[in-house]
Design an enzyme around this catalytic site. Sequence first.
Site, PDB file in Angstrom:
ATOM      1  N   THR A   1     -31.800 -12.784 -62.940  1.00 27.15           N
ATOM      2  CA  THR A   1     -32.071 -14.107 -62.377  1.00 27.15           C
ATOM      3  C   THR A   1     -32.380 -13.974 -60.894  1.00 27.15           C
ATOM      4  OG1 THR A   1     -29.761 -14.530 -61.768  1.00 27.15           O
ATOM      5  CG2 THR A   1     -30.424 -15.143 -64.010  1.00 27.15           C
TER       6      THR A   1
ATOM      7  N   ASP B   1     -26.184 -33.229 -57.341  1.00 21.54           N
ATOM      8  CA  ASP B   1     -25.820 -32.184 -56.378  1.00 21.54           C
ATOM      9  C   ASP B   1     -24.318 -31.960 -56.491  1.00 21.54           C
ATOM     10  OD1 ASP B   1     -25.188 -30.601 -54.199  1.00 21.54           O
ATOM     11  OD2 ASP B   1     -26.349 -31.774 -52.753  1.00 21.54           O
ATOM     12  N   VAL B   2     -23.920 -30.778 -56.935  1.00 17.59           N
ATOM     13  CA  VAL B   2     -22.491 -30.535 -57.180  1.00 17.59           C
ATOM     14  C   VAL B   2     -21.669 -30.602 -55.900  1.00 17.59           C
ATOM     15  CG1 VAL B   2     -22.939 -29.142 -59.235  1.00 17.59           C
ATOM     16  CG2 VAL B   2     -22.672 -28.001 -57.011  1.00 17.59           C
TER      17      VAL B   2
ATOM     18  N   ASP C   1     -33.507 -31.566 -57.449  1.00 12.71           N
ATOM     19  CA  ASP C   1     -34.857 -32.129 -57.464  1.00 12.71           C
ATOM     20  C   ASP C   1     -35.348 -32.232 -58.909  1.00 12.71           C
ATOM     21  OD1 ASP C   1     -37.477 -32.852 -57.175  1.00 12.71           O
ATOM     22  OD2 ASP C   1     -38.098 -31.074 -56.038  1.00 12.71           O
TER      23      ASP C   1
ATOM     24  N   ASN D   1     -22.993 -24.478 -64.416  1.00  9.73           N
ATOM     25  CA  ASN D   1     -23.766 -23.258 -64.204  1.00  9.73           C
ATOM     26  C   ASN D   1     -24.238 -23.105 -62.760  1.00  9.73           C
ATOM     27  OD1 ASN D   1     -25.855 -21.066 -64.890  1.00  9.73           O
ATOM     28  ND2 ASN D   1     -27.116 -22.752 -64.136  1.00  9.73           N
TER      29      ASN D   1
ATOM     30  N   LYS E   1     -15.628 -17.095 -57.076  1.00 10.12           N
ATOM     31  CA  LYS E   1     -15.564 -16.941 -58.527  1.00 10.12           C
ATOM     32  C   LYS E   1     -14.130 -16.719 -59.001  1.00 10.12           C
ATOM     33  CE  LYS E   1     -19.803 -17.630 -59.742  1.00 10.12           C
ATOM     34  NZ  LYS E   1     -20.165 -18.758 -60.629  1.00 10.12           N
TER      35      LYS E   1
ATOM     36  N   TYR F   1     -18.458 -14.564 -52.119  1.00  8.33           N
ATOM     37  CA  TYR F   1     -18.864 -14.910 -53.477  1.00  8.33           C
ATOM     38  C   TYR F   1     -17.760 -14.579 -54.473  1.00  8.33           C
ATOM     39  CZ  TYR F   1     -21.615 -15.125 -57.774  1.00  8.33           C
ATOM     40  OH  TYR F   1     -22.072 -15.439 -59.026  1.00  8.33           O
TER      41      TYR F   1
END
Length: 230
Positions: free
Chosen positions: A177, A54-55, A39, A77, A146, A142
Amino acid sequence: MDIAGSSALVTGANRGFGRALATQLVERGAKTVYAAVRDPATVTDDRLVPIRFDVTDAESVRRAAAQLGDVDLVINNAGIGGAGSLLSGDIEGGRAVLETNFFGPATVIREFAPVLGRNGGGAVVNVLSVLSWLTSPSFGAYAASKAAAWSLTNSARAELRGQGTQVLGVHVGFMDTDLIASIDAPKLDPAAVATQVLDALESGAEELLADDLSREIKSRLTGPPSALTT
């Protein structure tokens, strides 16, 4: 890679670590910094150029690569967390994590590699994690994403070497974050890590271990597999 005068694309640049990277790129003299986000209205820094991106949407990435012919630095990122265990958690959630954290950067590199090549090689930065090497049942999806992204980074480095593209993999533990807001642990300042990343980029580095935790966990890779679980 010289940042001054560069044209950079930063995915997920509207908040957190992505915003810190984009801000510092501007401050170091980047000519243009494209903030690639779902956005564009969420990009509030008028020094950045918002790009709808949008990846997980290959056509979105392909369209951006066709439009942004001046890009000579790509920073992957954008990422998501969650999904928990790969064995007992939501398998569709696990697929979504892999789509964003592995296939997303893979698509971005595939589409922008020719652009980088035409612009003299440039650089790719992949934001990875200490969880590229460390895992636990509570965050298996996750960590798997990675780990796959780390392998992607190494493969891309070898494949793009011939066109002179620098590929930098960034491993870091906990940063302050939104992604890990619920985790009670010491956290690094994203701005301080961004400074390390851009310093490493300008030095020509292939890998950055941004904190003691990442350095310590990587040192365990020569040991037993049990040393890489929590």
